[in-house]
Design an enzyme around this catalytic site. Structure first.
Site, PDB file in Angstrom:
ATOM      1  N   HIS A 140       0.872  -1.188   0.000  1.00  0.00           N
ATOM      2  CA  HIS A 140       0.000   0.000   0.000  1.00  0.00           C
ATOM      3  C   HIS A 140       0.906   1.234   0.000  1.00  0.00           C
ATOM      4  CE1 HIS A 140      -3.801   2.193   1.588  1.00  0.00           C
ATOM      5  NE2 HIS A 140      -2.936   3.098   1.145  1.00  0.00           N
ATOM      6  N   HIS A 165       1.645   5.341  -2.067  1.00  0.00           N
ATOM      7  CA  HIS A 165       1.172   6.393  -2.970  1.00  0.00           C
ATOM      8  C   HIS A 165       2.365   7.005  -3.689  1.00  0.00           C
ATOM      9  CE1 HIS A 165      -2.913   6.445  -1.196  1.00  0.00           C
ATOM     10  NE2 HIS A 165      -2.265   6.048  -0.107  1.00  0.00           N
ATOM     11  N   ASN A 224      -5.323   7.005  -6.086  1.00  0.00           N
ATOM     12  CA  ASN A 224      -5.966   8.306  -5.811  1.00  0.00           C
ATOM     13  C   ASN A 224      -5.187   9.465  -6.422  1.00  0.00           C
ATOM     14  OD1 ASN A 224      -3.884   7.908  -3.933  1.00  0.00           O
ATOM     15  ND2 ASN A 224      -4.887   9.107  -2.338  1.00  0.00           N
ATOM     16  N   LYS A 279      -9.892  -0.541  -5.300  1.00  0.00           N
ATOM     17  CA  LYS A 279      -9.790   0.179  -4.029  1.00  0.00           C
ATOM     18  C   LYS A 279     -11.083   0.910  -3.728  1.00  0.00           C
ATOM     19  CE  LYS A 279      -7.778   2.264  -0.473  1.00  0.00           C
ATOM     20  NZ  LYS A 279      -6.619   3.139  -0.379  1.00  0.00           N
ATOM     21  N   HIS A 282     -10.448   1.046   2.329  1.00  0.00           N
ATOM     22  CA  HIS A 282     -10.187   2.077   3.333  1.00  0.00           C
ATOM     23  C   HIS A 282     -11.421   2.054   4.233  1.00  0.00           C
ATOM     24  CE1 HIS A 282      -8.607   6.245   4.521  1.00  0.00           C
ATOM     25  NE2 HIS A 282      -9.627   5.965   5.320  1.00  0.00           N
ATOM     26  N   ASP A 291       1.455   2.730   3.418  1.00  0.00           N
ATOM     27  CA  ASP A 291       0.622   3.911   3.185  1.00  0.00           C
ATOM     28  C   ASP A 291       1.490   5.160   3.078  1.00  0.00           C
ATOM     29  OD1 ASP A 291      -1.687   5.243   2.588  1.00  0.00           O
ATOM     30  OD2 ASP A 291      -2.333   5.471   4.662  1.00  0.00           O
ATOM     31  N   HIS A 336       3.276  14.498   0.825  1.00  0.00           N
ATOM     32  CA  HIS A 336       2.636  15.793   0.559  1.00  0.00           C
ATOM     33  C   HIS A 336       3.718  16.856   0.561  1.00  0.00           C
ATOM     34  CE1 HIS A 336      -1.612  14.573   0.860  1.00  0.00           C
ATOM     35  NE2 HIS A 336      -1.141  13.636   1.670  1.00  0.00           N
TER      36      HIS A 336
HETATM   37  C1  NCD Z   1      -3.459   9.066   1.713  1.00  0.00           C
HETATM   38  C2  NCD Z   1      -2.877  10.005   0.672  1.00  0.00           C
HETATM   39  O1  NCD Z   1      -2.334  11.056   1.030  1.00  0.00           O
HETATM   40  O2  NCD Z   1      -2.919   9.682  -0.524  1.00  0.00           O
HETATM   41  N1  NCD Z   1      -3.530   9.722   2.990  1.00  0.00           N
HETATM   42  C3  NCD Z   1      -3.524   9.124   4.212  1.00  0.00           C
HETATM   43  O3  NCD Z   1      -3.708   9.818   5.222  1.00  0.00           O
HETATM   44  N2  NCD Z   1      -3.333   7.842   4.357  1.00  0.00           N
HETATM   45  C4  NCD Z   1      -4.773   8.590   1.278  1.00  0.00           C
HETATM   46  C5  NCD Z   1      -5.255   7.459   2.118  1.00  0.00           C
HETATM   47  O4  NCD Z   1      -4.810   6.325   1.925  1.00  0.00           O
HETATM   48  O5  NCD Z   1      -6.065   7.710   3.027  1.00  0.00           O
HETATM   49 ZN    ZN Z   2      -3.280   5.132   1.369  1.00  0.00          ZN
END
Ligand code: NCD
Ligand code: ZN
Length: 374
Positions: free
Chosen positions: A15, A17, A44, A109, A147, A263, A267
């Site tokens: 998992h 991003h 996402n 997802k 989620h 996860d 950012h």
């Molecule tokens: C994730 C993201 O920033 O893409 N953020 C998070 O707090 N985990 C999205 C998600 O998986 O909730």
């Molecule tokens: Zn995530």
């Protein structure tokens, strides 16, 4: 005394991003640098990865295109990339069937609408219960990554002492999902609560859970004290007893259901005009953090039993659940302090999790107990 060295097969982050455009390459590189053999890359993006093939109608990104972009960013150094299809209003059973038959679609997802970063394209859970989408996934062996948080709650219901969004979801929706689609393979993503852990354990082998480093290490007090917003992710870190349940689950010698899914969610701007972007970045440092988490949980990583528990969690269980081979390549974890540095990208700087390590953040933790070598 020489440093403890743990040699493990390269692992899968089940998992993570990776975003888009100029962020893609540095983020994938950070994953390669921490010994990843493969990833489940979450969909996402903007627009979301919500169609399977490029030629399918709509402006969304396709699973094929996103996967190709990720392979290219990795210079073909990732063995396996699974891109789950983002479930939206436009998802049909036919899309699932065609995708699965081609071998490309391995997972989908579910996001709670407006419940987290990039979840505004999502559709209510109940819609998929009745519209044939979950049924098609069950029939075609496509994994449902969930989620699991109830959405649209008032603040007091969202996070309270006796109840919260995740617990509601696992109490109310998951049992019905299991009852209705008993053969649907489900991953409870980034699980945080004791109630969720208990649900997964009693559900048996068709249900698994990904667990992040932060949910094994911290509790909500760590987030709230001086509001350490680099630890702000969803679902929120919870209480001591929740963390204890997660720790017990990952250390259990019989654990086959709980596996690593960081996860890692970068950012470039955590603080937004109306709050804080959800997501902790652990690219480059996740195995080091997991090793630390296992020790905090009571594992002795100088003993075989402790190393075996870490190997099951980091390397074997997730591969087993997704039917991926365990890599022949290895990496090493070494008990030797190492410092954490921000990741600089052309889109801006990304601060790794250990609680805000930049200047002006005196309580930030810039050092990890474990180093990693490839
Ligand atoms: C994730 C993201 O920033 O893409 N953020 C998070 O707090 N985990 C999205 C998600 O998986 O909730
Ligand atoms: Zn995530």
């Amino acid at each position: 005394m020489s440093d403890t060295v743990i040699t493990l097969p390269k692992w899968y982050d089940l998992h993570a991003h990776f975003r888009q455009d100029e962020l893609l390459a540095p983020l994938v590189e950070a994953h390669l640098a921490m010994g990843c053999a493969g990833v489940v890359a979450m969909p996402n993006t903007r627009p979301p990865v919500a169609k399977v093939f490029d030629e399918d109608p709509g402006e969304e990104i396709s699973v094929t295109a996103y996967r190709d972009q990720l392979f290219a960013a990795a210079n073909d150094q990732l063995d396996e990339i699974i891109v789950p299809l983002y479930l939206t209003q436009a998802t049909t059973p036919g899309m699932i069937e065609r995708g699965a038959r081609s071998g490309l679609l391995r997972a989908c997802k579910y996001y709670p609408p407006h419940g987290t970063t990039g979840s505004e394209f999502a559709q209510h859970f109940e819609a998929f219960m009745g519209n044939g989408v979950f049924a098609a996934m069950q029939d075609n062996g496509v994994v449902l990554c969930i989620h699991g948080e109830e959405h649209g709650l008032s603040g007091e219901d969202y996070f309270g002492r006796k109840d919260n969004a995740e617990e509601r979801f696992y109490r109310q929706r998951m049992p019905r999902l299991r009852e209705r689609f008993p053969d649907l393979r489900v991953v409870a993503e980034h699980l945080t609560s004791k109630l969720g852990v208990d649900f997964v354990r009693q559900a048996g082998e068709g249900v698994a859970a990904s667990v992040t480093p932060q949910h094994l290490i911290y509790t909500v007090g760590d987030l709230l004290q001086n509001f350490k917003y680099h630890l702000y992710c969803l679902p929120l870190v919870k209480f001591d007893e929740d963390r204890a349940a997660l720790r017990e689950a990952v250390l259990d010698p019989d654990n086959r259901q709980f596996f690593a899914g960081t996860d890692s969610a970068p950012h470039t701007a955590k603080i937004t005009p109306c709050g804080c972007a959800a997501g902790c970045f652990t690219g480059g440092i996740a195995p080091q953090l997991y090793a630390e988490a296992f020790e905090l949980a009571g594992a002795d990583l100088d003993q075989q039993q402790g190393v075996d528990a870490l190997r099951r969690f980091l390397v074997e269980n997730g591969a087993g659940f997704y039917g991926l081979p365990v890599s022949d390549d290895t990496f090493r974890l070494i008990r030797r302090p190492t410092s954490v540095t921000p990741l600089s990208t052309s889109a801006g700087e990304i601060t790794p999790l250990p609680l805000g390590i930049g200047p002006g953040c005196p309580e930030g933790r810039g050092e990890l107990a474990w180093s990693l070598e490839l």
